[in-house]
Design an enzyme around this catalytic site. Structure first.
Site: not given
Ligand code: 16G
Ligand code: MG
Length: 547
Positions: A67, A511
């Site tokens: 991504s 979080r």
């Molecule tokens: C991943 C997730 C996204 C989320 C992010 C949070 C998918 C396809 N992607 O990129 O939705 O916003 O993680 O990241 O589910 P964090 O837990 O590091 O804040």
């Molecule tokens: Mg992406």
């Protein structure tokens, strides 16, 4: 199980050994890490995809991408039969496979146990659809997935270069006998482009009859030097008479996601490199695998304004509820917006109190939003980072169809119903899709006669601040209520509540990240100074209580 299969797997494992000491979990978006230490996991994911396909008696997708991560990373995630993310219960098997020692006997025993447990055989039919983004490491990694899946008697469909949402769409089409659309990239473009054309041409025709159609506003797109650039060229060719787009960061010069792309723009709240903020009325950025979208523009005072996922929720919900009202269908359908704790409080307030549309809040991660959206006839979900889509129930689709055909309805009602009917085809319901969301946004702006500035002024965001805090063990922070409240460590929530109470319109939460070894602090308040101060106060208390 056949000795031949075991021999082949042994050879593959010898070719791509697991580095010692590596621990890799199937996280929010699959397995993801540096590309040079990923090949071994591709073997295990190929095997898992095959087993999942045998169990579901359906095609399973395997998308090779990291991504918005830098070029040197890569990853893989599985796609379930209806184009949705891999069911959470299977993440356990993915993690078990990942944690096993690099020993053919251990792996083989586990496979046999799993097959017995799942009641499938080596020779059962299975189909895996593979695609990958533009990373240099992708073709090799995808080939390993293919070789591994084939060991378990799997038919491979290799779509090669695709965006993540295109593969989600393709898997869905394959499995529902092309009811959702034709199972090729051409079929994908046909569906969304035809729908866009229908909506815009009808609108233009009407405008010509009255005041004369305005030419489409130009849109400059930052393609993050990723796969989206190639696909946007195609979109541009097909719709050049209706859409005026110019593609920047198309991969010919810069590096993937480097100082560009939707994640960069959202994080730093500024324009990407490689895209001159000159005289375009609007701009947007997609990410490296084209499942996120962020819009922005410069106002007459040269101020930068960004329109993120919350703004898409508001725009899409406004348009859809207008059409439902015009079609006199509003009372018959259940519509809702799904957000996470990161949604700006002003957007939630606007959707609930001005638009009268209910909002549900769920934990971070697309799978949670998508799952909740299924509770509605029309479930609109976007994460603030620009990933989102709309889900329409079969009930809604048949009501809209019946309204179009109902001769007792007025022309206005039937027109609104048919616009909604066409709009549904622009949307990729399987997952958030930057290309489909871009077309949907442009169609809505045109149909609502709204400029990007008008869209921005639907409501005013509360100033906000996000911080990353490094602590010794992020699992010390535990949350509840869709991550809005902490239950551990003790007293942390009480302290946050007390800090928040000192600020007008204050809100804050903490979080643990699911993708990095840090915790995230979010704060919003009436002024930027207050939001910054609140975030910093909360950071201090987090550090204090997790020492
Ligand atoms: C991943 C997730 C996204 C989320 C992010 C949070 C998918 C396809 N992607 O990129 O939705 O916003 O993680 O990241 O589910 P964090 O837990 O590091 O804040
Ligand atoms: Mg992406």
């Amino acid at each position: 199980m056949s000795e031949f299969a075991k021999e082949k797997l042994t050879a593959l494992m010898l070719e791509y050994p697991k580095p010692s000491g590596i621990i890799l979990g199937y996280g929010t978006a699959g397995f993801r890490t540096r590309a040079d230490i990923l090949s071994w996991i591709m073997i295990r994911i190929g095997l898992l995809a095959s087993l999942r396909s045998k169990v579901k008696k359906a095609c399973i997708g395997a998308m090779i991408t990291a991504s918005h991560n830098p070029e040197h990373d890569n990853g893989v995630k599985l796609i379930d039969p209806y184009g949705e993310m891999l069911d959470q219960s299977w993440e356990v098997y993915a993690n078990n496979l990942s944690s096993l020692d690099d020993n053919i006997h251990v792996l083989w025993d586990y496979l046999e146990t799993l097959m017995t447990q799942l009641n499938v055989q080596l020779n059962d039919k299975s189909t895996v659809a593979i695609a990958y983004d533009t990373r240099q490491s992708s073709p090799l990694l995808s080939n390993i997935v293919k070789n591994a899946a084939e060991i378990l008697n799997t038919n491979i469909m290799n779509f090669e270069l695709m965006t993540t949402p295109q593969l989600h769409y393709t898997v869905r089409c394959y499995n529902d006998n092309e009811l959702y659309g034709s199972c090729t990239e051409a079929g994908y473009f046909d569906k969304i482009c035809t729908a866009f054309r229908k909506l815009i041409e009808a609108r233009r025709y009407n405008l010509c009859m009255t005041s004369g159609a305005k030419p489409a506003e130009q849109l400059a797109i930052d393609a993050a030097n990723g796969i989206g650039a190639q696909k946007l060229v195609y979109l541009n060719q097909r719709l050049s008479d209706l859409l005026t787009i110019e593609i920047f960061n198309d991969g010919t010069k810069g590096h993937l996601n480097e100082k560009c792309g939707a994640d960069y723009v959202k994080l730093y709240q500024k324009a990407p490199d490689g895209l001159p903020l000159t005289n375009y009325p609007k701009y947007c950025s997609i990410d490296g695998d084209a499942d996120r979208l962020i819009y922005y523009f410069i106002d007459e005072n040269q101020r930068f304004h960004m329109l993120d996922g919350d703004r898409f929720s508001v725009l899409f919900a406004s348009f859809i509820s207008n059409k439902l009202k015009e079609a006199k269908l509003m009372d018959q359908v259940k519509m809702g917006v799904i957000q996470t704790a990161y949604a700006n409080g002003s957007s939630t307030n606007y959707i609930v109190n001005t638009m009268n549309v209910p909002v549900a809040c769920v934990p971070t991660g697309v799978k949670h939003l998508h799952h909740k959206a299924l509770d509605y006839d029309i479930g609109i979900y976007f994460e603030a980072n620009g990933h989102g889509t709309v889900l329409f129930s079969d009930n809604l689709k048949s009501k809209v169809k019946a309204a179009i055909e109902d001769q007792n309805r007025t022309d206005e009602e039937r027109l609104a119903a048919s616009q909604l009917h066409v709009f549904i085809d622009i949307i990729n319901e399987t997952v958030g899709d930057a290309l489909a969301d871009l077309l949907a946004t442009e169609a809505i702006l045109c149909l609502m006669n709204l400029s990007i500035e008008g869209w921005l002024h639907l409501y005013n965001d509360l100033p906000q601040r996000q911080l990353k805090v490094a602590i010794k063990d992020r699992t010390m922070i535990q949350t509840t209520d869709a991550e809005r409240r902490c239950i551990a460590p003790a007293h942390l929530q009480d302290c946050i509540d007390e800090l928040v109470s000192k600020y007008s319109s204050g809100r804050s939460f903490v979080r643990p990240s699911g993708t990095e070894d840090i915790v995230r602090v979010y704060a919003e308040a009436t002024t930027q100074v207050d939001a910054d101060k609140l975030a910093d106060d909360v950071r201090k208390i987090v550090e204090e209580l997790t020492k």
